[in-house]
Design a protein around this motif. Structure first.
Motif, PDB file in Angstrom:
ATOM      1  N   THR B  39       0.837  -1.199   0.000  1.00  0.00           N
ATOM      2  CA  THR B  39       0.000   0.000   0.000  1.00  0.00           C
ATOM      3  C   THR B  39       0.868   1.244   0.000  1.00  0.00           C
ATOM      4  O   THR B  39       0.610   2.197  -0.734  1.00  0.00           O
ATOM      5  N   GLN B  40       1.934   1.216   0.822  1.00  0.00           N
ATOM      6  CA  GLN B  40       2.804   2.391   0.891  1.00  0.00           C
ATOM      7  C   GLN B  40       3.533   2.619  -0.428  1.00  0.00           C
ATOM      8  O   GLN B  40       3.633   3.744  -0.906  1.00  0.00           O
ATOM      9  N   TYR B  41       4.036   1.526  -1.018  1.00  0.00           N
ATOM     10  CA  TYR B  41       4.723   1.654  -2.305  1.00  0.00           C
ATOM     11  C   TYR B  41       3.744   2.176  -3.361  1.00  0.00           C
ATOM     12  O   TYR B  41       4.085   3.063  -4.163  1.00  0.00           O
ATOM     13  N   MET B  42       2.518   1.659  -3.316  1.00  0.00           N
ATOM     14  CA  MET B  42       1.514   2.115  -4.290  1.00  0.00           C
ATOM     15  C   MET B  42       1.170   3.587  -4.062  1.00  0.00           C
ATOM     16  O   MET B  42       0.965   4.336  -5.028  1.00  0.00           O
ATOM     17  N   ASN B  43       1.126   4.005  -2.792  1.00  0.00           N
ATOM     18  CA  ASN B  43       0.912   5.435  -2.513  1.00  0.00           C
ATOM     19  C   ASN B  43       1.954   6.273  -3.239  1.00  0.00           C
ATOM     20  O   ASN B  43       1.646   7.316  -3.820  1.00  0.00           O
ATOM     21  N   GLY B  44       3.197   5.785  -3.174  1.00  0.00           N
ATOM     22  CA  GLY B  44       4.283   6.509  -3.830  1.00  0.00           C
ATOM     23  C   GLY B  44       4.091   6.575  -5.336  1.00  0.00           C
ATOM     24  O   GLY B  44       4.339   7.612  -5.956  1.00  0.00           O
ATOM     25  N   LEU B  45       3.647   5.461  -5.935  1.00  0.00           N
ATOM     26  CA  LEU B  45       3.412   5.453  -7.380  1.00  0.00           C
ATOM     27  C   LEU B  45       2.247   6.376  -7.746  1.00  0.00           C
ATOM     28  O   LEU B  45       2.353   7.227  -8.642  1.00  0.00           O
ATOM     29  N   LEU B  71      10.618   3.966  -4.156  1.00  0.00           N
ATOM     30  CA  LEU B  71      11.457   3.059  -3.358  1.00  0.00           C
ATOM     31  C   LEU B  71      12.551   3.825  -2.613  1.00  0.00           C
ATOM     32  O   LEU B  71      12.846   3.539  -1.445  1.00  0.00           O
ATOM     33  N   THR B  72      13.127   4.814  -3.288  1.00  0.00           N
ATOM     34  CA  THR B  72      14.194   5.597  -2.650  1.00  0.00           C
ATOM     35  C   THR B  72      13.644   6.401  -1.475  1.00  0.00           C
ATOM     36  O   THR B  72      14.301   6.526  -0.430  1.00  0.00           O
ATOM     37  N   ALA B  73      12.425   6.935  -1.640  1.00  0.00           N
ATOM     38  CA  ALA B  73      11.804   7.699  -0.544  1.00  0.00           C
ATOM     39  C   ALA B  73      11.656   6.824   0.698  1.00  0.00           C
ATOM     40  O   ALA B  73      11.963   7.252   1.824  1.00  0.00           O
ATOM     41  N   LEU B  74      11.230   5.575   0.493  1.00  0.00           N
ATOM     42  CA  LEU B  74      11.070   4.655   1.631  1.00  0.00           C
ATOM     43  C   LEU B  74      12.428   4.280   2.217  1.00  0.00           C
ATOM     44  O   LEU B  74      12.604   4.247   3.439  1.00  0.00           O
ATOM     45  N   LYS B  75      13.364   4.018   1.334  1.00  0.00           N
ATOM     46  CA  LYS B  75      14.713   3.612   1.788  1.00  0.00           C
ATOM     47  C   LYS B  75      15.357   4.720   2.640  1.00  0.00           C
ATOM     48  O   LYS B  75      15.990   4.437   3.661  1.00  0.00           O
ATOM     49  N   ASN B  76      15.177   5.979   2.214  1.00  0.00           N
ATOM     50  CA  ASN B  76      15.794   7.093   2.937  1.00  0.00           C
ATOM     51  C   ASN B  76      15.233   7.269   4.349  1.00  0.00           C
ATOM     52  O   ASN B  76      15.856   7.891   5.207  1.00  0.00           O
ATOM     53  N   LEU B  77      14.039   6.729   4.560  1.00  0.00           N
ATOM     54  CA  LEU B  77      13.440   6.859   5.902  1.00  0.00           C
ATOM     55  C   LEU B  77      13.913   5.763   6.856  1.00  0.00           C
ATOM     56  O   LEU B  77      13.691   5.848   8.064  1.00  0.00           O
ATOM     57  N   PHE B 229      10.314  -7.721  -2.416  1.00  0.00           N
ATOM     58  CA  PHE B 229      11.439  -6.931  -2.916  1.00  0.00           C
ATOM     59  C   PHE B 229      11.410  -5.501  -2.366  1.00  0.00           C
ATOM     60  O   PHE B 229      12.450  -4.899  -2.126  1.00  0.00           O
ATOM     61  N   VAL B 230      10.190  -4.992  -2.165  1.00  0.00           N
ATOM     62  CA  VAL B 230      10.076  -3.659  -1.543  1.00  0.00           C
ATOM     63  C   VAL B 230      10.649  -3.732  -0.121  1.00  0.00           C
ATOM     64  O   VAL B 230      11.415  -2.854   0.313  1.00  0.00           O
ATOM     65  N   ALA B 231      10.292  -4.816   0.575  1.00  0.00           N
ATOM     66  CA  ALA B 231      10.799  -4.986   1.946  1.00  0.00           C
ATOM     67  C   ALA B 231      12.324  -5.058   1.952  1.00  0.00           C
ATOM     68  O   ALA B 231      12.987  -4.502   2.838  1.00  0.00           O
ATOM     69  N   GLN B 232      12.873  -5.733   0.941  1.00  0.00           N
ATOM     70  CA  GLN B 232      14.338  -5.887   0.899  1.00  0.00           C
ATOM     71  C   GLN B 232      15.042  -4.564   0.603  1.00  0.00           C
ATOM     72  O   GLN B 232      16.212  -4.412   0.933  1.00  0.00           O
ATOM     73  N   VAL B 233      14.350  -3.631  -0.011  1.00  0.00           N
ATOM     74  CA  VAL B 233      14.931  -2.294  -0.193  1.00  0.00           C
ATOM     75  C   VAL B 233      15.049  -1.611   1.169  1.00  0.00           C
ATOM     76  O   VAL B 233      16.079  -1.015   1.510  1.00  0.00           O
ATOM     77  N   ILE B 234      13.995  -1.739   1.974  1.00  0.00           N
ATOM     78  CA  ILE B 234      14.004  -1.066   3.280  1.00  0.00           C
ATOM     79  C   ILE B 234      15.023  -1.696   4.224  1.00  0.00           C
ATOM     80  O   ILE B 234      15.707  -1.005   4.984  1.00  0.00           O
TER      81      ILE B 234
END
Lengths: 289, 260
Positions: B39-45, B71-77, B229-234
């Motif tokens: 949901t969070q990744y989709m929010n970003g898209l 993905l970068t926005a989430l990773k930076n947090l 894969f989104v989780a693995q970015v974080i």
């Protein structure tokens, strides 16, 4: 007349077994060979659901985790159950109190017990275990996001929840053992450990098999405890087969009922393979010479 | 500190709070790797005007610059979130806010009513509500309009008039009024700041272009296939670029299955 009586007595069981076991089993096998979506007739796809499941590394990971976890849990349940039953068998006066305490965790619904258990390790909800570990200067353990700590927590919950069943069965067995062989062993000078090894454990052999059998069936169906205790079960490779079925077949509008059915059929085969030694033993035990 | 309007401001605010030493992990997001993270990744898209697929829903579109930005926005947090954040669902994010172990959260407005309930938190009177930040200045907010609706099977055999009346009752003025402040009802006139403390945050989010996810039935399968894969970015196991490549492959396989 006897034939009629027999039919009258047997018929309700046959009807129930057919409705609750045979029909769902037939439907599951049928769906496993079809592409199934809600509200539509299934489309025959042959063995493609099976090849999809077996070709999915996630399914293989879930299979390995579930089988290994089940076997380790079975061994621990038998050992701890036997130890607790032996201690309870020594207690005379307050046995009902202790038995009641031990059985407390068994009567709690699995998902509620697992949720409460998870709070012991979750600092957001108190995290009593983390608090005490902090007191003895153990570094921070991320129970929910690291593979092995999560497995330890899962196993702890399983033992806490299911060992009481083993205790109950083995305690009943201990109380039913004849006293003469024990007295004879004592007179012959056997130590406590020798009496356990050569008299008690062989006497409880069938009950150990029964506990192991139930434990294997419970382990392979593990599902609801994972929701609170392993929220990232997939990422940690701590996913059970039943969780895989739920996640791929039903979750959030997913409609892979054919794949889910194929995995269920594969699970049945695995259960049968794992139970074969116990079923053979039971057959031998009850076989009329 | 002011409510951040961009992810850069959010990161800066989190850094300031962390440096103050009172809150170790100031940001709380529902990033449960088995669910909410999609949901969070989709929010970003969606906040950047794209989705998991092209507009027709036939081709995966997860290697776009917008995907990388999300993905970068989430990773930076990640440095400002609890190390176990990939196991946190909405209730755990709420709990962090109740406890004061987090200072800023992004959550569904329906969850905000619990924050202002004095029974839940000693900070209930201190919470403020704002529109979620955008990835870049001037962009749409990192949010989504989730509409609770009705799914009616096409082979439904119930009385259609009765069903229509039940549906109509569910969006009546009475039903809307009694849902406050726990839900944002479809009758917008019922929502006023005195009844719903987070009303203006929701209204400005809607006005600034928060949208609903595409209604394709295979979105849930796409999310299930790509969320690890989104989780693995974080968690730092994958770079956004590597994750996007794997997500694209997984999503393409799902769409091929749907087409087949």
């Amino acid at each position: 007349v006897r034939r009629k009586e027999f039919l009258v007595m047997v018929l309700p069981s046959v009807v129930l077994m057919t409705a609750l076991l045979a029909v769902p089993l037939f439907q599951t096998v049928r769906w496993s060979l079809e592409k199934v979506t809600y509200g539509n007739p299934g489309q025959w796809t042959g063995l493609s659901n099976y090849s999809e499941a077996l070709g999915d590394p996630r399914f293989r990971s879930a299979l390995i985790f579930t089988v290994c976890f089940t076997l380790v849990a079975m061994v621990l349940k038998v050992i701890i159950g036997y130890a607790l039953a032996t201690v309870l068998n020594m207690v005379r006066r307050s046995r009902p109190v202790f038995l009641g305490l031990v059985l407390g965790s068994y009567v709690v619904p699995t998902v509620i017990g697992a949720t409460a258990f998870s709070w012991l390790f979750d600092t957001n909800f108190g995290g009593l275990v983390n608090f005490f570990l902090g007191k003895v200067d153990v570094g921070e353990i991320n129970w929910f996001s690291q593979t092995w700590p999560d497995r330890v927590m899962l196993m702890g919950n399983l033992i806490w929840h299911e060992v009481p069943f083993a205790v109950l069965i083995l305690l009943a067995g201990l109380q039913g053992l004849p006293v003469e062989p024990m007295e004879a062993a004592q007179i012959d000078g056997a130590s406590w450990i020798q009496r356990q090894r050569f008299v008690v454990i062989p006497g409880l052999r069938r009950l150990f098999s029964f506990v192991a059998l139930i434990s294997i069936m419970d382990g392979l169906r593990m599902f609801d405890a994972l929701v609170p205790l392993a929220p990232d079960a997939v990422g940690l490779h701590n996913e059970s087969i039943m969780y895989y079925v739920y996640d791929t077949a039903f979750r959030e509008g997913s409609q892979n009922l054919g794949l889910g059915s194929a995995v269920s059929v594969l699970t049945l085969v695995i259960i049968l393979i794992l139970l074969t030694p116990f079923i053979r033993q039971t057959y031998k035990d009850v076989k009329v010479p | 500190l002011k409510a951040p309007t961009t992810f850069a401001e959010l990161t800066a605010a989190a850094k300031t709070i962390q440096a103050a030493g009172k809150v170790k992990f100031p940001v709380a997001l529902p990033l449960l790797a088995s669910s909410d993270i999609s949901t969070q990744y989709m929010n970003g898209l969606l906040s950047q005007g794209v989705a998991y697929t092209d507009a027709a829903g036939k081709t995966a579109a997860l290697t776009t610059p917008q995907s990388e930005a999300a993905l970068t926005a989430l990773k930076n947090l990640a440095p400002f979130m609890d190390p176990q954040v990939t196991t946190f669902d909405q209730p755990k994010v709420q709990q962090q806010m109740y406890n004061g172990t987090a200072a800023i959260a992004i959550m569904y407005s329906g969850r905000m009513a619990d924050l202002i309930n004095a029974k839940n938190s000693k900070f209930s009177a201190d919470f403020g509500f704002a529109e979620p930040p955008a990835i870049k200045a001037g962009g749409k907010p990192w949010g989504v309009v989730s509409v609770d609706g009705w799914s009616i099977p096409k082979n439904m055999k119930l009385d259609r008039d009765l069903l229509f009346q039940i549906m109509a009752a569910s969006i009546s003025a009475e039903a809307g009024a009694s849902s406050l402040p726990a839900a944002y009802p479809s009758r917008k006139g019922l929502v006023t700041p005195d009844k719903v403390p987070y009303a203006s945050a929701v209204q400005s989010t809607l006005a600034d272009g928060a949208t609903t996810p595409p209604p394709f039935p295979w979105v849930s399968d796409l999310q299930a296939a790509t969320r690890p894969f989104v989780a693995q970015v974080i968690t730092g196991e994958l770079s956004p670029k590597d994750a996007m490549s794997k997500m694209q492959t997984a999503a393409t396989a799902v769409l091929a299955k749907v087409a087949g």
